[in-house]
Design a protein around this motif. Sequence first.
Motif, PDB file in Angstrom:
ATOM      1  N   GLN A 139       0.930  -1.229   0.042  1.00  0.00           N
ATOM      2  CA  GLN A 139       0.019   0.059   0.137  1.00  0.00           C
ATOM      3  C   GLN A 139       1.053   1.280   0.096  1.00  0.00           C
ATOM      4  O   GLN A 139       0.332   2.293  -0.703  1.00  0.00           O
ATOM      5  CB  GLN A 139      -0.844  -0.200   1.205  1.00  0.00           C
ATOM      6  CG  GLN A 139      -2.015  -1.161   1.190  1.00  0.00           C
ATOM      7  CD  GLN A 139      -2.928  -1.111   2.543  1.00  0.00           C
ATOM      8  OE1 GLN A 139      -2.561  -0.729   3.509  1.00  0.00           O
ATOM      9  NE2 GLN A 139      -4.094  -1.599   2.343  1.00  0.00           N
ATOM     10  N   LYS A 140       1.850   1.389   0.707  1.00  0.00           N
ATOM     11  CA  LYS A 140       2.968   2.115   0.815  1.00  0.00           C
ATOM     12  C   LYS A 140       3.730   2.572  -0.498  1.00  0.00           C
ATOM     13  O   LYS A 140       3.574   3.870  -1.135  1.00  0.00           O
ATOM     14  CB  LYS A 140       3.957   2.081   1.711  1.00  0.00           C
ATOM     15  CG  LYS A 140       4.523   3.318   2.116  1.00  0.00           C
ATOM     16  CD  LYS A 140       5.759   3.083   3.158  1.00  0.00           C
ATOM     17  CE  LYS A 140       6.858   4.306   3.440  1.00  0.00           C
ATOM     18  NZ  LYS A 140       7.671   3.935   4.487  1.00  0.00           N
ATOM     19  N   ILE A 141       3.715   1.711  -1.233  1.00  0.00           N
ATOM     20  CA  ILE A 141       4.470   1.716  -2.529  1.00  0.00           C
ATOM     21  C   ILE A 141       3.333   2.299  -3.532  1.00  0.00           C
ATOM     22  O   ILE A 141       3.610   3.346  -4.264  1.00  0.00           O
ATOM     23  CB  ILE A 141       4.979   0.288  -3.220  1.00  0.00           C
ATOM     24  CG1 ILE A 141       6.238   0.119  -2.279  1.00  0.00           C
ATOM     25  CG2 ILE A 141       5.278   0.588  -4.517  1.00  0.00           C
ATOM     26  CD1 ILE A 141       6.748  -1.477  -2.656  1.00  0.00           C
ATOM     27  N   ALA A 142       2.029   1.774  -3.198  1.00  0.00           N
ATOM     28  CA  ALA A 142       1.015   2.242  -4.309  1.00  0.00           C
ATOM     29  C   ALA A 142       0.737   3.696  -3.999  1.00  0.00           C
ATOM     30  O   ALA A 142       0.648   4.728  -4.929  1.00  0.00           O
ATOM     31  CB  ALA A 142      -0.063   1.368  -4.227  1.00  0.00           C
ATOM     32  N   LEU A 143       0.894   4.003  -2.762  1.00  0.00           N
ATOM     33  CA  LEU A 143       0.664   5.362  -2.621  1.00  0.00           C
ATOM     34  C   LEU A 143       1.729   6.432  -2.874  1.00  0.00           C
ATOM     35  O   LEU A 143       1.661   7.570  -3.474  1.00  0.00           O
ATOM     36  CB  LEU A 143       0.214   5.753  -0.808  1.00  0.00           C
ATOM     37  CG  LEU A 143      -1.033   5.125  -0.330  1.00  0.00           C
ATOM     38  CD1 LEU A 143      -1.081   5.349   1.041  1.00  0.00           C
ATOM     39  CD2 LEU A 143      -2.140   5.994  -0.991  1.00  0.00           C
ATOM     40  N   GLN A 144       2.943   5.668  -2.762  1.00  0.00           N
ATOM     41  CA  GLN A 144       4.031   6.613  -3.229  1.00  0.00           C
ATOM     42  C   GLN A 144       4.102   6.895  -4.736  1.00  0.00           C
ATOM     43  O   GLN A 144       4.372   8.109  -5.245  1.00  0.00           O
ATOM     44  CB  GLN A 144       5.682   5.999  -3.071  1.00  0.00           C
ATOM     45  CG  GLN A 144       5.807   6.103  -1.195  1.00  0.00           C
ATOM     46  CD  GLN A 144       7.182   5.326  -1.100  1.00  0.00           C
ATOM     47  OE1 GLN A 144       7.516   4.441  -1.881  1.00  0.00           O
ATOM     48  NE2 GLN A 144       7.487   5.473   0.074  1.00  0.00           N
ATOM     49  N   GLU A 145       3.676   5.661  -5.525  1.00  0.00           N
ATOM     50  CA  GLU A 145       3.574   6.012  -6.758  1.00  0.00           C
ATOM     51  C   GLU A 145       2.532   7.041  -7.345  1.00  0.00           C
ATOM     52  O   GLU A 145       2.405   7.748  -8.174  1.00  0.00           O
ATOM     53  CB  GLU A 145       3.480   4.542  -7.357  1.00  0.00           C
ATOM     54  CG  GLU A 145       4.424   3.754  -7.255  1.00  0.00           C
ATOM     55  CD  GLU A 145       4.086   2.179  -7.935  1.00  0.00           C
ATOM     56  OE1 GLU A 145       2.865   1.976  -8.084  1.00  0.00           O
ATOM     57  OE2 GLU A 145       4.880   1.493  -8.036  1.00  0.00           O
ATOM     58  N   LEU A 146       1.423   7.276  -6.590  1.00  0.00           N
ATOM     59  CA  LEU A 146       0.282   8.110  -6.827  1.00  0.00           C
ATOM     60  C   LEU A 146       0.346   9.382  -6.058  1.00  0.00           C
ATOM     61  O   LEU A 146      -0.064  10.393  -6.593  1.00  0.00           O
ATOM     62  CB  LEU A 146      -1.089   7.456  -6.293  1.00  0.00           C
ATOM     63  CG  LEU A 146      -1.400   6.349  -6.867  1.00  0.00           C
ATOM     64  CD1 LEU A 146      -2.692   5.934  -6.140  1.00  0.00           C
ATOM     65  CD2 LEU A 146      -1.761   6.518  -8.317  1.00  0.00           C
ATOM     66  N   SER A 147       1.464   9.639  -5.013  1.00  0.00           N
ATOM     67  CA  SER A 147       1.588  10.693  -4.367  1.00  0.00           C
ATOM     68  C   SER A 147       2.490  11.868  -5.273  1.00  0.00           C
ATOM     69  O   SER A 147       2.239  13.066  -4.958  1.00  0.00           O
ATOM     70  CB  SER A 147       2.513  10.659  -3.364  1.00  0.00           C
ATOM     71  OG  SER A 147       3.781  10.196  -3.642  1.00  0.00           O
ATOM     72  N   ALA A 148       2.985  11.833  -6.413  1.00  0.00           N
ATOM     73  CA  ALA A 148       3.518  12.697  -7.219  1.00  0.00           C
ATOM     74  C   ALA A 148       3.395  12.333  -8.570  1.00  0.00           C
ATOM     75  O   ALA A 148       4.410  12.187  -9.319  1.00  0.00           O
ATOM     76  CB  ALA A 148       5.094  12.893  -6.695  1.00  0.00           C
ATOM     77  N   PRO A 149       2.235  12.236  -9.349  1.00  0.00           N
ATOM     78  CA  PRO A 149       2.232  11.880 -10.808  1.00  0.00           C
ATOM     79  C   PRO A 149       2.405  13.275 -11.587  1.00  0.00           C
ATOM     80  O   PRO A 149       2.261  14.106 -11.030  1.00  0.00           O
ATOM     81  CB  PRO A 149       0.795  11.482 -10.819  1.00  0.00           C
ATOM     82  CG  PRO A 149       0.001  12.459  -9.728  1.00  0.00           C
ATOM     83  CD  PRO A 149       0.976  12.434  -8.646  1.00  0.00           C
ATOM     84  N   LEU A 150       2.982  12.903 -12.636  1.00  0.00           N
ATOM     85  CA  LEU A 150       3.422  13.795 -13.639  1.00  0.00           C
ATOM     86  C   LEU A 150       2.605  13.547 -14.745  1.00  0.00           C
ATOM     87  O   LEU A 150       2.434  12.737 -15.457  1.00  0.00           O
ATOM     88  CB  LEU A 150       4.636  13.895 -14.155  1.00  0.00           C
ATOM     89  CG  LEU A 150       5.226  15.127 -14.903  1.00  0.00           C
ATOM     90  CD1 LEU A 150       5.184  16.148 -13.934  1.00  0.00           C
ATOM     91  CD2 LEU A 150       6.762  14.976 -15.301  1.00  0.00           C
ATOM     92  N   ILE A 151       1.730  14.712 -15.044  1.00  0.00           N
ATOM     93  CA  ILE A 151       0.271  14.516 -16.192  1.00  0.00           C
ATOM     94  C   ILE A 151       0.361  15.579 -17.242  1.00  0.00           C
ATOM     95  O   ILE A 151       0.830  16.576 -17.063  1.00  0.00           O
ATOM     96  CB  ILE A 151      -0.903  14.696 -15.496  1.00  0.00           C
ATOM     97  CG1 ILE A 151      -1.286  13.977 -14.091  1.00  0.00           C
ATOM     98  CG2 ILE A 151      -1.996  14.341 -16.400  1.00  0.00           C
ATOM     99  CD1 ILE A 151      -2.148  14.326 -13.352  1.00  0.00           C
ATOM    100  N   PRO A 152       0.973  14.742 -18.382  1.00  0.00           N
ATOM    101  CA  PRO A 152       0.768  15.658 -19.734  1.00  0.00           C
ATOM    102  C   PRO A 152      -0.707  16.305 -20.012  1.00  0.00           C
ATOM    103  O   PRO A 152      -1.551  15.403 -20.309  1.00  0.00           O
ATOM    104  CB  PRO A 152       1.419  14.754 -20.866  1.00  0.00           C
ATOM    105  CG  PRO A 152       0.877  13.542 -20.242  1.00  0.00           C
ATOM    106  CD  PRO A 152       1.048  13.335 -18.913  1.00  0.00           C
ATOM    107  N   VAL A 153      -0.467  17.566 -20.291  1.00  0.00           N
ATOM    108  CA  VAL A 153      -1.895  18.223 -20.549  1.00  0.00           C
ATOM    109  C   VAL A 153      -1.939  18.520 -22.050  1.00  0.00           C
ATOM    110  O   VAL A 153      -2.967  18.751 -22.641  1.00  0.00           O
ATOM    111  CB  VAL A 153      -2.286  19.347 -19.456  1.00  0.00           C
ATOM    112  CG1 VAL A 153      -2.434  18.745 -18.157  1.00  0.00           C
ATOM    113  CG2 VAL A 153      -1.205  20.133 -19.329  1.00  0.00           C
TER     114      VAL A 153
END
Length: 278
Positions: free
Chosen positions: A144-158
């Motif tokens: 869960q910690k790994i999953a949260l870390q991956e989602l905690s700083a996403p870079l999204i191309p707009v």
Amino acid sequence: MNQEYNPILAFLRENQTEIAESWFAALKELDDRKYSELMSDSAYMNTAQDFINVLLQHMEGTAENHDQLVTNFSSRLVQAGWSLTFITKGVKQLGLIIFSKMTEDAAEEDKMKLVWEFDQNFSPLTEELLLEYAASWERTVSLQKIALQELSAPLIPVFEHITVMPLVGTIDTERAKRIMENLLDGVVKHRSQVVLIDITGVPVVDTMVAHHIIQASEAVRLVGAKCLLVGIRPEIAQTIVNLGINLNQITTKNSLQKGIEAALEMTNRNIVSTGELV
């Protein structure tokens, strides 16, 4: 012991259903509706029967994959949300149910003879179950910690060459490291010319957070992109001024919309109104 007559094992085989039903009732009383509201009675009963089956196979010594059985059962308890305290009390209650039913009509001296043998059969599995539960819980928390870390700083191309990193929640040192890694990897991957760091969802911006943002901005500049800090609310702006934090090297905007407009201008593009549609 498996080659000799085992009165405890024989009793479990003969009274498996009755013991499971008694334990089911005891568990329902112990949980005080904390877990029964999440689990159906049939799921509760199946869990009780599953553990008794594991106990039988443990005492018989017939299961080649016994360790895996205990691990799988422990994982199911973790997924069901059972706490270690509840499991410990529940297993203790099961032991009391089995022993009291076995010795219900036995003489006092026969009861004393069964105490040691019962402990030798029951305690090892109880200890193994609790250890496996703790290990399963640690594995679950780690994933869960790994999953949260991956989602905690996403870079999204707009837009082409424009990316946004929306940040939500508190930023600590570990998360700041993840932000830096994702920023640099994302800038290269998406060939970003402008990166917008959106701190609308960051509740507090103190000296440490500002320092991490400045570092991230400088790192982005070194790989050939520009960094905009957007989502600066009035209270955040006041905090930054009061703390004497210097953000002169970073372009700032009070909203993501204005940030995107500025990013489009930096990449020689504009938002043009085409008029109302008929």
